[in-house]
Each structure stands twice: as structure tokens, then as C-alpha cells.
Design a protein around this motif. Structure first.
Motif, PDB file in Angstrom:
ATOM      1  N   GLN A  80       1.998  13.034  36.643  1.00  0.00           N
ATOM      2  CA  GLN A  80       0.852  12.687  35.862  1.00  0.00           C
ATOM      3  C   GLN A  80      -0.029  12.083  36.988  1.00  0.00           C
ATOM      4  N   TYR A  81       0.494  11.324  37.889  1.00  0.00           N
ATOM      5  CA  TYR A  81      -0.165  10.657  38.900  1.00  0.00           C
ATOM      6  C   TYR A  81      -0.757  11.540  39.991  1.00  0.00           C
ATOM      7  N   SER A  85      -4.729  13.187  35.866  1.00  0.00           N
ATOM      8  CA  SER A  85      -4.965  13.163  34.266  1.00  0.00           C
ATOM      9  C   SER A  85      -3.927  13.642  33.495  1.00  0.00           C
ATOM     10  N   TRP A  86      -4.069  13.167  32.328  1.00  0.00           N
ATOM     11  CA  TRP A  86      -3.013  13.526  31.465  1.00  0.00           C
ATOM     12  C   TRP A  86      -3.415  13.618  30.110  1.00  0.00           C
ATOM     13  N   ASP A  92      -8.122  13.346  27.132  1.00  0.00           N
ATOM     14  CA  ASP A  92      -7.578  13.900  28.590  1.00  0.00           C
ATOM     15  C   ASP A  92      -7.910  12.750  29.304  1.00  0.00           C
ATOM     16  N   ILE A 101       1.989   5.619  32.698  1.00  0.00           N
ATOM     17  CA  ILE A 101       1.807   6.978  32.168  1.00  0.00           C
ATOM     18  C   ILE A 101       2.065   7.133  30.739  1.00  0.00           C
ATOM     19  N   ARG A 103       2.879   8.491  27.222  1.00  0.00           N
ATOM     20  CA  ARG A 103       3.883   9.251  26.887  1.00  0.00           C
ATOM     21  C   ARG A 103       3.868   9.648  25.454  1.00  0.00           C
TER      22      ARG A 103
END
Length: 300
Positions: A80-81, A85-86, A92, A101, A103
């Protein structure tokens, strides 16, 4: 780079195969999936367009981005890093090592908070609801509440100015719902405006819940995610206890506090909620069936 080339340039298909092989050799689970995510990001396209890029040559900039991201992931940095973006529910989110992060478990927490807002909307004549996301990090929970309900105003707080900078970046990309979100720096309830005491319909948090000095976390988490968002005192429940103790003072009558739980703590947290004077205490499971979310209400 090795592999078939067109006009001296390497194809995205070959870069994808290389990433899959190198990630698998490094012991990365789901190497193929992660390789695709890295290649798609480096190509600067979306998933829908990716199949059209496979047999096209990568640009120099694309190859440089690919090499950098792949090296970071092989070195153990969370995907993710690496991607920057995630996805979280409908959003987003920009993420980096200043914030946790997002989850799937926290998506369940957000869903429970939305359920409580829906319950409050049905019980009240007031067209505007008020929610707080305490320790907001990237803003995942609070921004989701604002994005998914047009009738809620949200205050997102965090003790970390660095985390709030990330939340601010995500807020800037939220669009029209951003007008109903405020960011505030401070520890838990200290960041909230005094005039909001006793007015919140929902208070939600994914607080730190790992005991100081614990070695229970995977290295990928312990080595990269912010300690302030992971660790919470000798027992790991100090932040949870503080949030529950203050909830009756800050919730409106009938309002709810919604908290993410660590594995195996549901019984202890239920007792903390009851001791704080909260009622209708319930625990909800995550997708794996683990007790993950506590919901407790201020008596009406």
C-alpha cells in the motif's frame, strides 16, 4: 531488463512476468496479484486499460517507476505504501508511513458506524447528524461516513499532525462531501470543540490496541506503520478505555460509540463499556468471524 523487446524497449508483459518471479522468490504472498498492481501503477493506467498495455513497450519513466516500486516491495515495504494509494469502501485513499494502512476489518467498523447513523436518522427529526472519527489517520472512516451519507457532519481528529496532513490530502480529493468534514489536532476528546459535548450521534475509532513492547505484530507492520497508531500502553487497552470512559459525556442521549477491537479482547472491552455507563453493548464479527467491532450506546 531481460525478455523480448520491441525496438529495444521492454514490453509491459515482460515486466509483469519479471515482477511476479522476483516477488515470489522474495516470499511475497500473492506475488502475481501484487506484481500486477505494481505494473499497472507504473504504467499509469487503470485495470480496465491494462490488457491493452500488456504488449506495448514501457516508457523510460514507466520502467524507472516499476524498478523503484518493485525494489521497495522486495525490501519489505508494504504494498500500500509502495503504491501510494489504497481502496477503502468507495474511496481511493492516499497512504504513506505517516498513517495506518486501511484494512478490510476497518471497513466493517465503518459499516457499523453507518448502521448507527441510519438508526439515529430514523429516530430523530433533526436532518443533520454529527459524528466524530477519533484518531482518524488517513481519514478512512470519517471521510467514508461523509461520502456515504449526505446528512452527516464529521469531525476527524488525530494527535499526529503528520497523520492529519495525509487526511487533509484525502479530504481535498473528496469532492462536495468535504464541506461537511472538519479536521482537528489533539488527543481523543481534547481535539473536539467544547460546544459539541453531548451532541454526537456516533463516535467511531480504530484506536491503537497493541501492548507496548509486544512482539506479536508481523515485521511488515511493526517496521513500517506508525507506532503511535499501533501501541497503547501496558495492556494495549488504554486508548480504548479512555474513549469509552469519555463517550457518555460526548454522545447525545441514544448516540453510539463504535470501536475496532483486537483479537481476544471483546469480553474485556464489553466490561469497560458497561463500567463507563454505556448500554446495549454488542460485539460484531469481521468477515473471518472474529469479534472485531464493539457498539455501545448512551442510555436515552
Amino acid at each position: 531488463m531481460s525478455g523480448p523487446q520491441v525496438g529495444g524497449l521492454v514490453l509491459w508483459r515482460e515486466l509483469l512476468a519479471e515482477a511476479t518471479e522476483r516477488l515470489a522468490a522474495a516470499g511475497v504472498d500473492s506475488a502475481g496479484v501484487e506484481a500486477r498492481r505494481i505494473a499497472v501503477a507504473a504504467a499509469g493506467c487503470d485495470d480496465a486499460a491494462w490488457h491493452r498495455e500488456l504488449d506495448r513497450p514501457a516508457t523510460r519513466r514507466g520502467v524507472a517507476s516499476f524498478d523503484s516500486m518493485l525494489a521497495r516491495r522486495i525490501a519489505g515495504e508494504p504494498l500500500q505504501y509502495v503504491l501510494g494509494s489504497w481502496g477503502f469502501r468507495t474511496l481511493d485513499l492516499f497512504v504513506d508511513p505517516r498513517v495506518l494502512i486501511p484494512r478490510p476489518e476497518t471497513e466493517i467498523v465503518t459499516g457499523c458506524a453507518l448502521d448507527e447513523l441510519q438508526r439515529r436518522a430514523g429516530a430523530l427529526s433533526n436532518p443533520t447528524l454529527l459524528a466524530a472519527d477519533l484518531g482518524c489517520g488517513s481519514g478512512a472512516i470519517g471521510l467514508s461516513l461523509a461520502a456515504e451519507r449526505v446528512d452527516v457532519e464529521v469531525i476527524c481528529t488525530d494527535v499526529s499532525a503528520e497523520a492529519l496532513a495525509v487526511a487533509s490530502a484525502n479530504l481535498a480529493g473528496l469532492g462536495r462531501p468535504a464541506a461537511r468534514v472538519r479536521l482537528a489536532e489533539g488527543s481523543w476528546y481534547e481535539a473536539l470543540p467544547p460546544e459539541a459535548r453531548g451532541c454526537f450521534d456516533v463516535i467511531v475509532s480504530n484506536p491503537p490496541y497493541v501492548a507496548d513492547g509486544s512482539d506479536s505484530l508481523p515485521r511488515e507492520i511493526a517496521d513500517h506503520e506508525p507506532p503511535v497508531a499501533l501501541y497503547s500502553g501496558r495492556t494495549g487497552l488504554e486508548a480504548t478505555e479512555e474513549i469509552l470512559a469519555g463517550a457518555p459525556e460526548w454522545l447525545a442521549p441514544g448516540g453510539a460509540v463504535v470501536l475496532e477491537l483486537s483479537d481476544g479482547t471483546a469480553g474485556r472491552v464489553e466490561r469497560l463499556a458497561t463500567s463507563a455507563g454505556l448500554a446495549e453493548v454488542a460485539v460484531h464479527p469481521d468477515l473471518a468471524g472474529t469479534d472485531r467491532v464493539l457498539v455501545a450506546r448512551r442510555p436515552a
